[in-house]
Write a protein that holds these residues in place. Structure first.
Motif, short mmCIF file in Angstrom:
data_model
loop_
_atom_site.label_atom_id
_atom_site.label_comp_id
_atom_site.label_asym_id
_atom_site.label_seq_id
_atom_site.Cartn_x
_atom_site.Cartn_y
_atom_site.Cartn_z
N LEU A 153 0.86 -1.19 0.00
CA LEU A 153 0.00 0.00 0.00
C LEU A 153 0.89 1.24 0.00
N LEU A 210 -8.00 -5.13 0.63
CA LEU A 210 -8.28 -3.70 0.45
C LEU A 210 -7.92 -3.28 -0.98
N ILE A 214 -10.88 -1.54 -3.57
CA ILE A 214 -11.05 -0.09 -3.73
C ILE A 214 -11.08 0.30 -5.20
N ALA A 220 -5.15 3.99 -0.61
CA ALA A 220 -5.03 3.25 0.65
C ALA A 220 -3.60 3.31 1.15
N LEU A 230 -7.58 5.33 4.38
CA LEU A 230 -8.10 5.29 3.02
C LEU A 230 -8.71 6.65 2.69
#
Ligand SMILES: Nc1nc2c(ncn2[C@@H]2O[C@H](COP(=O)(O)OP(=O)(O)OP(=O)(O)O)[C@@H](O)[C@H]2O)c(=O)[nH]1
Length: 297
Positions: A153, A210, A214, A220, A230
């Motif tokens: 991320l 995640l 998304i 994120a 987020l």
């Protein structure tokens, strides 16, 4: 043209943000002390970045050299205000950063002996067509962005830069953005009961899920420890709440099979507000929601 009015700064800032035109206010040293929302939205420069700088310093970062030269020449000519007196003076920096005609210049007194200069920047709403360009810039940034090596991320600094940009573009196209902070419930217990390797696996599992869930425009971040943040541009908080509920349900449903133990998440949500001066204000508002959610468990 010279007007003298008495004003209260809080009221002034409030009214300035309600305007449909850009308004900047300079102190006697030509430093920006007010940079209203239409200007922030239009230029992509948040008030927090603008305040304290001269327009020249602010534009220099982005402006083409001829703009800087033009500004410098004008500034030497006694007051910077002279620049704004020129009817139809248009400053061009990047294609999307075209300040509209600046044709009204006021001398303002705050009633306490301080003198300010204010410039109204017209035409900016009509010229706003930079949304697409900014989103393209965002995706370029995303590609170059630094990632958290463990979860893949965005890492904190890059993500915070994006949040700052979103603050600058706040309420673009009348939309509403939401910031979300998610935290594992009882993560310490997961580590204690199943070991740190299993804890790491759980973090990665949630991060992967995640990423899959998304939208392209959502950002994120591995915020730290067992927390993820987020940023959901153009998303009402009620919709963000639903997005979280669906995501949390997916985590709960899939965790046992993927990890061999249960995992659940709590969330704090905060809609973008004109009152936020910097990313920390927005994050703190979401954190407050998380704190309440944890307290209610
Ligand atoms: N396995 C693993 N554990 C981590 C990592 N980063 C932080 N932790 C642990 O995460 C735990 C977080 O504990 P707390 O902040 O008390 O959170 P919690 O147990 O989820 O408690 P609540 O949030 O109140 O439900 C601590 O025990 C940290 O040591 C990591 O990268 N990997």
């Amino acid at each position: 043209m010279s007007d003298v009015i008495t004003l209260n700064r809080n009221l002034f800032d409030h009214l300035a943000n309600e305007l449909q035109v850009g308004l900047m206010l300079l102190d006697s040293k030509q430093r920006l002390i007010s940079w209203n929302q239409p200007l922030a939205r239009y230029t992509g420069i948040a008030a927090v970045q603008a305040i304290g700088k001269t327009p020249k310093e602010l534009l220099k970062r982005r402006a083409e050299q001829w703009v800087v030269n033009k500004l410098e020449r004008k500034i030497v000519k006694s007051k910077l205000g002279k620049l704004w007196e020129e009817p139809n003076s248009v400053l061009l920096a990047e294609p999307w950063m075209k300040l509209g005609d600046v044709d009204l210049y006021h001398e303002i007194s705050d009633g306490e002996g301080n003198e300010y200069s204010a410039a109204l920047v017209y035409g900016i709403n009509a010229l706003i067509n930079e949304n697409q360009l900014l989103h393209e810039a965002n995706s370029r940034l995303k590609q170059q962005a630094r990632l958290d090596s463990f979860t893949g991320l965005l890492e904190k600094t890059t993500w915070l830069g994006q949040v700052e940009q979103e603050l600058g573009l706040s309420h673009q196209q009348g939309g509403q953005s939401t910031l979300m902070i998610m935290d594992f419930n009882g993560f310490k217990q997961i580590n204690d009961n199943h070991g740190h390797v299993a804890g790491d696996k759980a973090l990665k599992f949630v991060a992967d899920l995640l990423k899959q869930n998304i939208r392209q425009q959502d950002l994120a971040c591995r915020w730290g420890g067992d927390e993820f943040t987020l940023l959901l541009p153009n998303t009402e908080t009620e919709d963000a709440q639903q997005i979280f509920q669906r995501f949390a349900a997916a985590v709960e449903q899939q965790a046992v099979q993927a990890l061999g133990f249960e995992v659940s998440l709590s969330v704090g949500l905060a809609p973008l507000s004109y009152q936020f001066r910097n990313p920390s204000d927005w994050i703190n508002a979401a954190d407050e929601g998380l704190y309440q959610a944890k307290a209610e468990r």
